[in-house]
Every structure is written in C-alpha cells, then in structure tokens.
Motif scaffolding. Sequence first.
Motif, PDB file in Angstrom:
ATOM      1  N   SER A 117       0.826  -1.205   0.000  1.00  0.00           N
ATOM      2  CA  SER A 117       0.000   0.000   0.000  1.00  0.00           C
ATOM      3  C   SER A 117       0.861   1.255   0.000  1.00  0.00           C
ATOM      4  O   SER A 117       0.488   2.276  -0.590  1.00  0.00           O
ATOM      5  N   ASP A 120      -4.602  -7.719  -3.210  1.00  0.00           N
ATOM      6  CA  ASP A 120      -5.588  -7.152  -2.294  1.00  0.00           C
ATOM      7  C   ASP A 120      -6.959  -7.797  -2.489  1.00  0.00           C
ATOM      8  O   ASP A 120      -7.671  -8.107  -1.516  1.00  0.00           O
ATOM      9  N   ASP A 121      -7.360  -8.010  -3.762  1.00  0.00           N
ATOM     10  CA  ASP A 121      -8.656  -8.628  -4.046  1.00  0.00           C
ATOM     11  C   ASP A 121      -8.711 -10.060  -3.539  1.00  0.00           C
ATOM     12  O   ASP A 121      -9.707 -10.491  -2.947  1.00  0.00           O
ATOM     13  N   VAL A 122      -7.639 -10.807  -3.782  1.00  0.00           N
ATOM     14  CA  VAL A 122      -7.587 -12.197  -3.330  1.00  0.00           C
ATOM     15  C   VAL A 122      -7.660 -12.264  -1.808  1.00  0.00           C
ATOM     16  O   VAL A 122      -8.378 -13.093  -1.238  1.00  0.00           O
ATOM     17  N   ASN A 137      -3.055  -4.802  -6.688  1.00  0.00           N
ATOM     18  CA  ASN A 137      -4.512  -4.807  -6.662  1.00  0.00           C
ATOM     19  C   ASN A 137      -5.059  -6.233  -6.647  1.00  0.00           C
ATOM     20  O   ASN A 137      -6.030  -6.538  -5.946  1.00  0.00           O
ATOM     21  N   HIS A 138      -4.417  -7.099  -7.408  1.00  0.00           N
ATOM     22  CA  HIS A 138      -4.861  -8.490  -7.457  1.00  0.00           C
ATOM     23  C   HIS A 138      -4.673  -9.168  -6.099  1.00  0.00           C
ATOM     24  O   HIS A 138      -5.570  -9.872  -5.614  1.00  0.00           O
ATOM     25  N   SER A 195      -9.021 -10.105   0.182  1.00  0.00           N
ATOM     26  CA  SER A 195     -10.356  -9.709   0.628  1.00  0.00           C
ATOM     27  C   SER A 195     -11.347 -10.856   0.485  1.00  0.00           C
ATOM     28  O   SER A 195     -12.171 -11.116   1.379  1.00  0.00           O
ATOM     29  N   VAL A 196     -11.265 -11.583  -0.628  1.00  0.00           N
ATOM     30  CA  VAL A 196     -12.159 -12.720  -0.842  1.00  0.00           C
ATOM     31  C   VAL A 196     -11.881 -13.827   0.168  1.00  0.00           C
ATOM     32  O   VAL A 196     -12.790 -14.424   0.733  1.00  0.00           O
TER      33      VAL A 196
END
Length: 277
Positions: A229, A261-263, A258-259, A265-266
């Motif tokens: 970040s 972070d998305d992973v 970003n990828h 979060s899921v």
Amino acid sequence: MFGSRNVSRSQNESFTRKRRDAKGKTSFREHPVSKNRAARSIRKPPGEDAASPANTLTSSIITLVVGREQRLFAAHEDVLCHSPFFQAACRGQFMEATNKRVSLPDEEPEIFSSVLEYLYKGDYYPRLLLNKRKNTWELETGEGGSSVESTVFHHGVDGELLKDTVIYCTAEKYGLEELKKVALRKQGLQSGIQCSTILSSARYAYANTPDTDNKLRAHYLALIIRSRSTFRRSGTMQMEMQAGGSQLFFDLFVALCNHVDDVASVAASPRSIRTHH
C-alpha cells in the motif's frame, strides 16, 4: 581495536515512525524473534570456539588499511582467520609481508568496524537483547533510550544504505555465514525506513549477493509486497520501475498489488461470497 542522508519525497513515501511495538502495514518489521531461534543464530565469539583462546589473543597483529581515507585497524591474525577471505590474505595473497598489512580500499570503515567487533564478540552494535517479559529479542537503544541509526553512507552508491544489508553482503564476501544470520535478523527488527532507502538497499543486495541467495533477496521481496500500500503510492518506486525499461513495469506492479488485495479480501470472507451464489 575497533575503529550516516536521503531526503524523503513526501510523507506518504516514508514508513511512519511509530513505537517499536506498533503493528502497521507500513512498518518495516518481521514476526517477533523467539528466544531459541535467535540464540541459535548468534555466533559465539571466536575465542570461545578456539581450542586455545590464549593463542588467539597472542597471535600476530595484522594492520588493516580500510576505505578511501585509509583508516587503520588492528586485529589478531587468528581472529581474522575465522574468515576464509582473511585466511587467504594472511597467507600472503593480499598481505604486505614486511609489515603485515592488508589493504581493503573498497570497504566502508564503519562496516568493517562492525565486522571486526563481531569477530571478537560474536555480535555488533546495536546488540540483540532479550526482552524477558515478551520472550523476544530487540535491538539495544542508544543514550537516553533513542533508537540507533539504521543506515550508513556508502561511497559506492553515494548515498544511504541499510547498515545490516551492507554487513550481510560483506559477510558473504568474507565467508562468515553466522554473521549473515545475525545481520538478517537485525534488519528484520528495523522500522521507520524510507522507501527510497529500502529500494537502494535492495539494489545493493542484488548486486552483492549470488543468484543462489535465498535469504536477503527474499527478505526485500517480502517486505515490498507486505508494504504494497505504501510502495504503490511511491513516486520513488515508480521512477525505479520506469528506469528498468518502461511504464509497463510500474503498471504491472500496481496490477499485482490490486490483485493480491482482491484475493486477500475474498479469502477473508468466504461465507459472504457463497451466500451471493
């Protein structure tokens, strides 16, 4: 016997100086060090390992001429010879036979002083100290409880580098495997380091370790990803990536962040994801 200045581009590019116990995404820290692991990683002073400590401290004195300013250091030959590099030097490969001198023009005196301190004492300043209450290891503080400077000016890069990184690379050259472990452990306890210093130190690490190194290089890769970040907002990071070829490199880095972070979060809320299906 034993013988530091970068300006941050913005406050967003630096790791916030917090209390050493604080846990944040941007802090330059690793997991706490267990007592047993740290104890195993710290080398005993050479005199304790030698068959006859008295012989170690009565061996010939070697004069070492270090750095551009030709700073003079003195050390016992048997102590130096714990390093394969200095074993070769003391056998005449690099040493002036007449006056027992070894010239090290490319070394930084401050770094060599720490290496020499380690050879005699099994550690170098700031030492690792046991926090008995937490059962973890910490770096000793300076006068008044202040933190000890973590960087050193290096003429080879004309700027600041993390001291422990330079010591690790010097230990690699000198064949001091245990010193590498100590330096890596200490670096993991540092905090409040600017992005620019981390990046320049990472470049130095890659330039001064073999391709087989899986410790210091991996440390920097994990650090940057863990603090993504901060690095994602870093103008210094962007310039570094652009200098490597094109804007593609920095865009790829941001996309990867970003990828991840998305992973993450899921993975943190799998039930909520399933209910939508």
